[in-house]
Design a protein around this motif. Sequence first.
Motif, PDB file in Angstrom:
ATOM      1  N   ILE A   4       0.487  -1.461   0.526  1.00 51.58           N
ATOM      2  CA  ILE A   4       0.043  -0.353  -0.097  1.00 51.58           C
ATOM      3  C   ILE A   4       0.801   1.931   0.085  1.00 51.58           C
ATOM      4  O   ILE A   4       1.684   1.176   0.664  1.00 51.58           O
ATOM      5  CB  ILE A   4      -0.587  -0.317   1.151  1.00 51.58           C
ATOM      6  N   GLU A   5       0.886   2.010  -0.745  1.00 53.76           N
ATOM      7  CA  GLU A   5       1.526   3.612  -0.998  1.00 53.76           C
ATOM      8  C   GLU A   5       0.907   4.528  -1.521  1.00 53.76           C
ATOM      9  O   GLU A   5      -0.360   4.110  -1.660  1.00 53.76           O
ATOM     10  CB  GLU A   5       2.621   3.467  -2.394  1.00 53.76           C
ATOM     11  N   SER A   6       1.351   5.771  -1.494  1.00 56.43           N
ATOM     12  CA  SER A   6       0.634   6.682  -1.934  1.00 56.43           C
ATOM     13  C   SER A   6       2.125   7.129  -2.949  1.00 56.43           C
ATOM     14  O   SER A   6       2.797   7.496  -2.881  1.00 56.43           O
ATOM     15  CB  SER A   6       0.704   7.733  -0.796  1.00 56.43           C
ATOM     16  N   ALA A   7       1.510   8.693  -3.725  1.00 54.10           N
ATOM     17  CA  ALA A   7       2.764   9.416  -4.308  1.00 54.10           C
ATOM     18  C   ALA A   7       3.630   9.532  -3.407  1.00 54.10           C
ATOM     19  O   ALA A   7       5.133   9.665  -3.637  1.00 54.10           O
ATOM     20  CB  ALA A   7       2.419  10.800  -4.649  1.00 54.10           C
ATOM     21  N   THR A   8       3.959   9.734  -1.884  1.00 52.03           N
ATOM     22  CA  THR A   8       4.464  10.852  -1.486  1.00 52.03           C
ATOM     23  C   THR A   8       5.141   9.376  -0.219  1.00 52.03           C
ATOM     24  O   THR A   8       6.258   9.023   0.919  1.00 52.03           O
ATOM     25  CB  THR A   8       4.609  11.640  -0.302  1.00 52.03           C
ATOM     26  N   ASN A   9       4.364   8.444  -0.261  1.00 54.11           N
ATOM     27  CA  ASN A   9       4.680   7.060   1.113  1.00 54.11           C
ATOM     28  C   ASN A   9       4.378   6.025   0.744  1.00 54.11           C
ATOM     29  O   ASN A   9       3.532   5.530   0.129  1.00 54.11           O
ATOM     30  CB  ASN A   9       4.186   7.931   2.283  1.00 54.11           C
ATOM     31  N   ARG A  10       5.638   4.836   0.707  1.00 53.92           N
ATOM     32  CA  ARG A  10       5.257   3.356   0.375  1.00 53.92           C
ATOM     33  C   ARG A  10       5.792   3.115   1.777  1.00 53.92           C
ATOM     34  O   ARG A  10       6.655   3.115   2.602  1.00 53.92           O
ATOM     35  CB  ARG A  10       5.689   3.492  -0.696  1.00 53.92           C
ATOM     36  N   THR A  11       4.870   2.065   1.956  1.00 49.39           N
ATOM     37  CA  THR A  11       4.813   1.127   3.378  1.00 49.39           C
ATOM     38  C   THR A  11       5.644   0.318   3.099  1.00 49.39           C
ATOM     39  O   THR A  11       6.177  -0.168   2.095  1.00 49.39           O
ATOM     40  CB  THR A  11       4.255   1.101   4.120  1.00 49.39           C
ATOM     41  N   GLU A  12       6.656  -0.189   4.327  1.00 49.01           N
ATOM     42  CA  GLU A  12       7.172  -1.820   3.923  1.00 49.01           C
ATOM     43  C   GLU A  12       6.724  -2.552   4.843  1.00 49.01           C
ATOM     44  O   GLU A  12       7.474  -3.929   4.390  1.00 49.01           O
ATOM     45  CB  GLU A  12       8.341  -1.397   5.400  1.00 49.01           C
ATOM     46  N   ASN A  13       5.743  -2.792   4.562  1.00 51.69           N
ATOM     47  CA  ASN A  13       4.646  -3.599   5.156  1.00 51.69           C
ATOM     48  C   ASN A  13       4.487  -4.634   3.813  1.00 51.69           C
ATOM     49  O   ASN A  13       3.707  -3.729   2.882  1.00 51.69           O
ATOM     50  CB  ASN A  13       3.460  -3.776   6.074  1.00 51.69           C
ATOM     51  N   VAL A  14       3.485  -5.903   4.073  1.00 45.53           N
ATOM     52  CA  VAL A  14       3.440  -6.624   2.815  1.00 45.53           C
ATOM     53  C   VAL A  14       1.708  -6.332   2.949  1.00 45.53           C
ATOM     54  O   VAL A  14       1.957  -7.521   4.415  1.00 45.53           O
ATOM     55  CB  VAL A  14       3.541  -7.980   2.195  1.00 45.53           C
ATOM     56  N   PHE A  15       0.730  -6.725   2.378  1.00 42.83           N
ATOM     57  CA  PHE A  15      -0.706  -7.282   2.989  1.00 42.83           C
ATOM     58  C   PHE A  15      -1.384  -7.956   1.750  1.00 42.83           C
ATOM     59  O   PHE A  15      -0.580  -8.555   0.297  1.00 42.83           O
ATOM     60  CB  PHE A  15      -1.397  -5.844   3.073  1.00 42.83           C
ATOM     61  N   ARG A  16      -2.473  -7.951   1.860  1.00 41.94           N
ATOM     62  CA  ARG A  16      -2.475  -9.415   1.419  1.00 41.94           C
ATOM     63  C   ARG A  16      -4.360  -8.962   1.506  1.00 41.94           C
ATOM     64  O   ARG A  16      -5.329  -8.480   2.810  1.00 41.94           O
ATOM     65  CB  ARG A  16      -2.991 -11.069   2.283  1.00 41.94           C
ATOM     66  N   ILE A  17      -4.894  -9.233   0.466  1.00 41.28           N
ATOM     67  CA  ILE A  17      -6.757  -9.165  -0.084  1.00 41.28           C
ATOM     68  C   ILE A  17      -7.276  -9.971   0.075  1.00 41.28           C
ATOM     69  O   ILE A  17      -7.042 -10.907  -0.851  1.00 41.28           O
ATOM     70  CB  ILE A  17      -6.799  -8.007  -1.609  1.00 41.28           C
ATOM     71  N   ILE A  18      -8.526  -9.958   1.003  1.00 47.82           N
ATOM     72  CA  ILE A  18      -9.531 -11.051   0.331  1.00 47.82           C
ATOM     73  C   ILE A  18     -10.741 -10.422   0.257  1.00 47.82           C
ATOM     74  O   ILE A  18     -11.654  -9.583   1.277  1.00 47.82           O
ATOM     75  CB  ILE A  18      -9.471 -11.674   1.960  1.00 47.82           C
ATOM     76  N   ASP A  19     -11.240 -10.921  -0.977  1.00 47.49           N
ATOM     77  CA  ASP A  19     -12.906 -10.496  -1.030  1.00 47.49           C
ATOM     78  C   ASP A  19     -13.621 -11.416  -0.649  1.00 47.49           C
ATOM     79  O   ASP A  19     -13.179 -12.704  -1.171  1.00 47.49           O
ATOM     80  CB  ASP A  19     -12.379 -10.933  -2.864  1.00 47.49           C
ATOM     81  N   ILE A  20     -14.760 -10.973   0.027  1.00 40.58           N
ATOM     82  CA  ILE A  20     -15.840 -12.036   0.718  1.00 40.58           C
ATOM     83  C   ILE A  20     -17.402 -11.129   0.006  1.00 40.58           C
ATOM     84  O   ILE A  20     -17.268 -10.275  -0.455  1.00 40.58           O
ATOM     85  CB  ILE A  20     -16.086 -11.885   2.059  1.00 40.58           C
ATOM     86  N   ILE A  21     -18.406 -12.295   0.594  1.00 43.44           N
ATOM     87  CA  ILE A  21     -19.714 -11.556   0.315  1.00 43.44           C
ATOM     88  C   ILE A  21     -20.289 -11.821   1.655  1.00 43.44           C
ATOM     89  O   ILE A  21     -19.798 -12.542   2.509  1.00 43.44           O
ATOM     90  CB  ILE A  21     -20.470 -12.263  -0.336  1.00 43.44           C
ATOM     91  N   ASP A  22     -20.613 -10.560   1.879  1.00 46.67           N
ATOM     92  CA  ASP A  22     -21.337 -11.079   3.615  1.00 46.67           C
ATOM     93  C   ASP A  22     -23.067 -11.301   3.953  1.00 46.67           C
ATOM     94  O   ASP A  22     -22.820 -11.539   2.818  1.00 46.67           O
ATOM     95  CB  ASP A  22     -21.337  -9.045   3.753  1.00 46.67           C
TER      96      ASP A  22
END
Length: 49
Positions: A4-22
């Motif tokens: 996850i990053e922006s134009a001025t800042n990039r995180t050093e952490n890795v994330f995962r995306i999970i798609d769910i249906i509520d």
Amino acid sequence: MVYIESATNRTENVFRIIDIIDSRCKEMRLITNRFDFLADDISEIYHSR
């Protein structure tokens, strides 16, 4: 795995995306840094909150 990053800042952490249906049949996207749980477990944890 995503970063996850922006134009001025990039995180050093890795994330995962999970798609769910509520329970209302609405699609949701969860972002987490927990790779030690199954996607179903992450979904249950979210629903119990």
